[in-house]
Structure formats: structure tokens, C-alpha cells
Design a protein around this motif. Structure first.
Motif, PDB file in Angstrom:
ATOM      1  N   GLU A 153      16.614  44.743   5.252  1.00  0.00           N
ATOM      2  CA  GLU A 153      15.803  44.615   4.039  1.00  0.00           C
ATOM      3  C   GLU A 153      16.538  43.785   2.992  1.00  0.00           C
ATOM      4  O   GLU A 153      17.763  43.716   2.966  1.00  0.00           O
ATOM      5  N   TYR A 154      15.765  43.161   2.124  1.00  0.00           N
ATOM      6  CA  TYR A 154      16.327  42.473   0.972  1.00  0.00           C
ATOM      7  C   TYR A 154      16.553  43.468  -0.158  1.00  0.00           C
ATOM      8  O   TYR A 154      15.729  44.356  -0.400  1.00  0.00           O
ATOM      9  N   GLN A 155      17.670  43.326  -0.845  1.00  0.00           N
ATOM     10  CA  GLN A 155      17.918  44.096  -2.063  1.00  0.00           C
ATOM     11  C   GLN A 155      17.211  43.390  -3.216  1.00  0.00           C
ATOM     12  O   GLN A 155      17.232  42.154  -3.293  1.00  0.00           O
ATOM     13  N   PRO A 156      16.553  44.110  -4.108  1.00  0.00           N
ATOM     14  CA  PRO A 156      15.887  43.437  -5.230  1.00  0.00           C
ATOM     15  C   PRO A 156      16.867  42.612  -6.057  1.00  0.00           C
ATOM     16  O   PRO A 156      18.036  42.974  -6.224  1.00  0.00           O
ATOM     17  N   LEU A 157      16.388  41.510  -6.576  1.00  0.00           N
ATOM     18  CA  LEU A 157      17.192  40.727  -7.503  1.00  0.00           C
ATOM     19  C   LEU A 157      17.525  41.566  -8.733  1.00  0.00           C
ATOM     20  O   LEU A 157      16.709  42.374  -9.195  1.00  0.00           O
ATOM     21  N   HIS A 158      18.727  41.371  -9.261  1.00  0.00           N
ATOM     22  CA  HIS A 158      19.156  42.151 -10.418  1.00  0.00           C
ATOM     23  C   HIS A 158      20.277  41.413 -11.126  1.00  0.00           C
ATOM     24  O   HIS A 158      20.790  40.400 -10.648  1.00  0.00           O
ATOM     25  N   SER A 159      20.661  41.934 -12.268  1.00  0.00           N
ATOM     26  CA  SER A 159      21.803  41.470 -13.037  1.00  0.00           C
ATOM     27  C   SER A 159      22.762  42.641 -13.164  1.00  0.00           C
ATOM     28  O   SER A 159      22.339  43.801 -13.172  1.00  0.00           O
ATOM     29  N   PRO A 207      24.472  36.981   3.354  1.00  0.00           N
ATOM     30  CA  PRO A 207      25.022  36.212   2.232  1.00  0.00           C
ATOM     31  C   PRO A 207      24.387  36.642   0.919  1.00  0.00           C
ATOM     32  O   PRO A 207      23.242  37.097   0.875  1.00  0.00           O
ATOM     33  N   THR A 208      25.134  36.497  -0.170  1.00  0.00           N
ATOM     34  CA  THR A 208      24.617  36.856  -1.491  1.00  0.00           C
ATOM     35  C   THR A 208      23.518  35.892  -1.910  1.00  0.00           C
ATOM     36  O   THR A 208      23.676  34.674  -1.845  1.00  0.00           O
ATOM     37  N   ILE A 221      13.006  39.560 -14.389  1.00  0.00           N
ATOM     38  CA  ILE A 221      13.429  39.311 -13.008  1.00  0.00           C
ATOM     39  C   ILE A 221      12.290  39.701 -12.072  1.00  0.00           C
ATOM     40  O   ILE A 221      11.741  40.805 -12.187  1.00  0.00           O
ATOM     41  N   PRO A 222      11.896  38.834 -11.138  1.00  0.00           N
ATOM     42  CA  PRO A 222      10.772  39.170 -10.267  1.00  0.00           C
ATOM     43  C   PRO A 222      11.108  40.313  -9.310  1.00  0.00           C
ATOM     44  O   PRO A 222      12.250  40.483  -8.898  1.00  0.00           O
ATOM     45  N   THR A 223      10.102  41.092  -9.001  1.00  0.00           N
ATOM     46  CA  THR A 223      10.249  42.133  -7.983  1.00  0.00           C
ATOM     47  C   THR A 223      10.267  41.488  -6.605  1.00  0.00           C
ATOM     48  O   THR A 223       9.962  40.293  -6.451  1.00  0.00           O
ATOM     49  N   LEU A 224      10.610  42.278  -5.587  1.00  0.00           N
ATOM     50  CA  LEU A 224      10.584  41.757  -4.227  1.00  0.00           C
ATOM     51  C   LEU A 224       9.199  41.244  -3.867  1.00  0.00           C
ATOM     52  O   LEU A 224       9.055  40.226  -3.178  1.00  0.00           O
ATOM     53  N   ALA A 225       8.165  41.937  -4.328  1.00  0.00           N
ATOM     54  CA  ALA A 225       6.802  41.527  -4.006  1.00  0.00           C
ATOM     55  C   ALA A 225       6.440  40.197  -4.664  1.00  0.00           C
ATOM     56  O   ALA A 225       5.651  39.418  -4.106  1.00  0.00           O
ATOM     57  N   ASP A 226       7.019  39.918  -5.842  1.00  0.00           N
ATOM     58  CA  ASP A 226       6.670  38.706  -6.582  1.00  0.00           C
ATOM     59  C   ASP A 226       7.658  37.561  -6.376  1.00  0.00           C
ATOM     60  O   ASP A 226       7.394  36.432  -6.816  1.00  0.00           O
ATOM     61  N   GLU A 227       8.774  37.839  -5.744  1.00  0.00           N
ATOM     62  CA  GLU A 227       9.826  36.829  -5.591  1.00  0.00           C
ATOM     63  C   GLU A 227       9.370  35.699  -4.667  1.00  0.00           C
ATOM     64  O   GLU A 227       8.930  35.951  -3.542  1.00  0.00           O
ATOM     65  N   GLY A 255      21.285  41.338  -2.483  1.00  0.00           N
ATOM     66  CA  GLY A 255      21.701  41.359  -1.089  1.00  0.00           C
ATOM     67  C   GLY A 255      20.598  40.868  -0.159  1.00  0.00           C
ATOM     68  O   GLY A 255      19.414  40.916  -0.494  1.00  0.00           O
ATOM     69  N   THR A 256      20.994  40.409   1.005  1.00  0.00           N
ATOM     70  CA  THR A 256      20.057  39.887   2.002  1.00  0.00           C
ATOM     71  C   THR A 256      20.353  40.510   3.359  1.00  0.00           C
ATOM     72  O   THR A 256      21.374  41.186   3.542  1.00  0.00           O
TER      73      THR A 256
END
Length: 320
Positions: A153-159, A207-208, A221-227, A255-256
Motif C-alpha cells: 500500500e501507499y502511505q498517504p502524503l504528509h509533512s 523508495p520515498t 495535501i491531497p488524500t490517496l484517493a485524490d492524489e 512511503g511507497t
């Protein structure tokens, strides 16, 4: 360790899954930032320029072969300790995904000699000093993350840093403008993370995901659904073992999937700018800090437990 991470039956199940096979083919063909610049030690001005533009820069040949092996062995030892607590591989950053800091009772791995070694790497000192335009920065923690084969699974984008809200919601955040005119994204870089690569990072081993130029963005920051798909493929790879990835932690990242056959570790050191401080949890004993070099002692000065205190270290799945 590979047997402990992915037993034959479980490994075969996800490796032969048609969706995973399709993902593997897609990542092999498309994953990675196109035209990724990988610099060499000494090209400091260029490195700082890329860092300020993109919020991330990769520098190869920072660790020699011996240092890379020491770090890899240290990471593997921590991985084994953590996985002994998590037979189901639920992770603490998503399935099969773990934080080195979040897996430590001190929220750091600074008590381990492999992370202490990283405090005395000349190329790191040079680039971080150049970014902050001062040598008077300080260590926040020694952490990083690892992901296992089967992290599909992909980890959601974040800061990794945000404005202070309240003591319960953001206990490790500090910046707050009561006028509500400035955010932490309007400031010069307050907080740098240096990730070290103890193994090659490839399109397939997690990879990051790094979205260039987002360190100053106020856009949600977009969600996984909107990315968008291009963001999913905006990964820092391929990058060689012994390299470092220097990141402005405000930039969006995540994460990927690791659909390779081995763990991917990216231990780090995290540094605060000379003018910036947030709460720091002690990560090294007073006695051990005294054994470090002058340079390393200066860096860890706010991470040292009092001489009268006992620092309790060890693995956990939920850092206090």
C-alpha cells in the motif's frame, strides 16, 4: 532475517497476486523522478540550490563501504527486534511499515553506535551547515523508517512538521503566530532530515515519494484517493547505497510499495536550525554522550539525559 520478514507461503501469496504483478510492471516502467540529480560530496552550492528549489537533494558516496555495512547491520538488528513484537506485520506506519523512532522507547535510535557514527560524517556537516548558513544547528533525534517486502500500500502524503495547535494535539510542535498571518511554511527551513541509504533504493523496494517544491505550499495535501498518478511515481530512485537524501521536512512525502525481496531501511538524523526549537526527548545517556567526539557532543547537547537519570531503551511498537 528475510525468512522472518516474509515466510515462503506469505511471500509467494503476494508476489504471485495478479494485482501485485501488474503494479510491479508499472513501477519498473515508470517509477522515479525523471532526471533525478544525484550529486557528489563537495558540490555544496549546487546541493543547496536544489534543496531550496525542491525541498530535497541526493548526494552519493557520502558513506564508504565499511560505514555502509556497519549501518546496514545496525538497521537489521533493530528490524529484528521490532519484528519480534509484531508477528502479524501490522507495522506502526501502516502494514509492513515502521518508524525507527516510533519503534523505540526513547523515540530515537541515538543510543545505538550505528546512528552515533552518522554524527561525524564530513559531507553531512558540510551540507547542513551550508543550508542553515551556520554550524550552530542541533540534533532533534536519530530515527528513520523501514518497510518490509509485502508493504503493497501507499502511505498517504504528509509533512513532518506543522504549526502548534494545542499541547494535546501537537505536543512536539512549537511555531504559532497568534496574528494568523504566518505559518511554518513561510519561514526559512527550520528543520532538516538527512536520510542515509544502507542499501540501493530501487523502483520496487519502497523508495520515498517526494513532491518537489511543496515545502512552502499552503495547498491542502491531497488524500490517496485524490492524489494524481504523477505524484505516486515521484519517487527518489534509483539511488545508490552510501548516499544521503537531505530533506526539508515540510515538503510533501510518503512511503511507497516494497514489492522487492528484502527490507528497505532509511535511517536518519534530524536537525533543527540554530533559531528553531521544539520539544526534544532525551535519546542518549550522559555517560555515552561524553564518549562522543567534540563535534558529536555539540550536536546532541539537547538530547542528553541528565547524569542522575536512567535512560530506558528498547524496542516497542508504540513509542510513548
Amino acid at each position: 532475517m528475510d525468512q522472518a520478514i516474509a515466510p515462503d507461503e506469505a511471500r509467494d501469496a503476494w508476489m504471485n497476486d495478479p494485482e501485485v504483478a501488474a503494479l510491479r510492471a508499472h513501477l519498473e516502467a515508470h517509477n522515479g523522478i525523471k532526471g533525478l540529480d544525484i550529486l557528489m560530496p563537495g558540490d555544496t552550492k549546487h546541493a543547496v540550490d536544489l534543496f531550496r528549489r525542491d525541498g530535497c537533494v541526493v548526494i552519493a558516496n557520502v558513506l564508504n563501504d565499511e560505514q555502509t555495512e556497519i549501518l546496514r547491520n545496525g538497521c537489521n538488528a533493530v528490524v529484528d527486534e521490532v519484528l519480534a513484537l509484531d508477528n502479524d506485520r501490522k507495522g506502526n506506519r501502516g502494514s509492513h511499515r515502521y518508524s525507527f523512532g516510533g519503534s523505540s522507547l526513547t523515540r530515537s535510535q541515538l543510543h545505538r553506535p550505528e546512528w552515533q557514527m552518522l554524527l561525524d560524517i564530513p559531507a553531512v556537516t558540510e551540507i547542513v551547515t551550508a543550508i542553515f548558513q551556520s554550524p550552530d544547528y542541533t540534533l532533534r533525534a536519530a530515527s528513520g523508517d523501514f518497510c518490509l517486502p509485502g508493504a503493497i500500500e501507499y502511505q498517504p502524503l504528509h509533512s513532518d512538521v506543522r504549526d502548534w495547535r494545542d499541547a494535546a494535539t501537537t505536543p512536539f510542535s512549537a511555531f504559532h503566530d497568534p496574528r494568523r498571518q504566518l505559518t511554518i511554511r513561510d519561514l526559512p527551513c527550520p528543520y532538516v532530515c538527512v536520510n542515509f541509504l544502507p542499501q540501493d533504493v530501487t523502483p520496487l523496494n519502497g523508495p520515498t515519494r517526494q513532491i518537489p517544491g511543496t515545502q512552502h505550499s499552503r495547498t491542502p495535501i491531497p488524500t490517496l484517493a485524490d492524489e494524481p498518478e504523477w505524484m505516486r511515481l515521484s519517487t527518489v530512485c534509483p539511488a545508490p547505497a552510501g548516499a544521503i537524501m537531505v530533506r526539508d521536512v515540510r515538503a510533501w512525502h510518503g512511503g511507497t510499495p516494497n514489492i522487492a525481496d528484502a527490507v528497505r531501511s532509511i535511517p536518519n538524523l534530524e536537525f533543527y536550525a540554530p533559531w528553531f526549537r521544539e520539544p526534544i526527548v532525551p535519546g542518549i545517556t550522559y555517560a555515552d554522550a561524553r564518549k562522543l567526539s567534540d563535534q558529536a557532543r555539540r550536536l546532541v547537547r539537547y538530547c542528553v539525559a541528565d547524569s542522575s537519570e536512567t535512560l530506558v531503551t528498547g524496542p516497542t511498537l508504540r513509542a510513548p
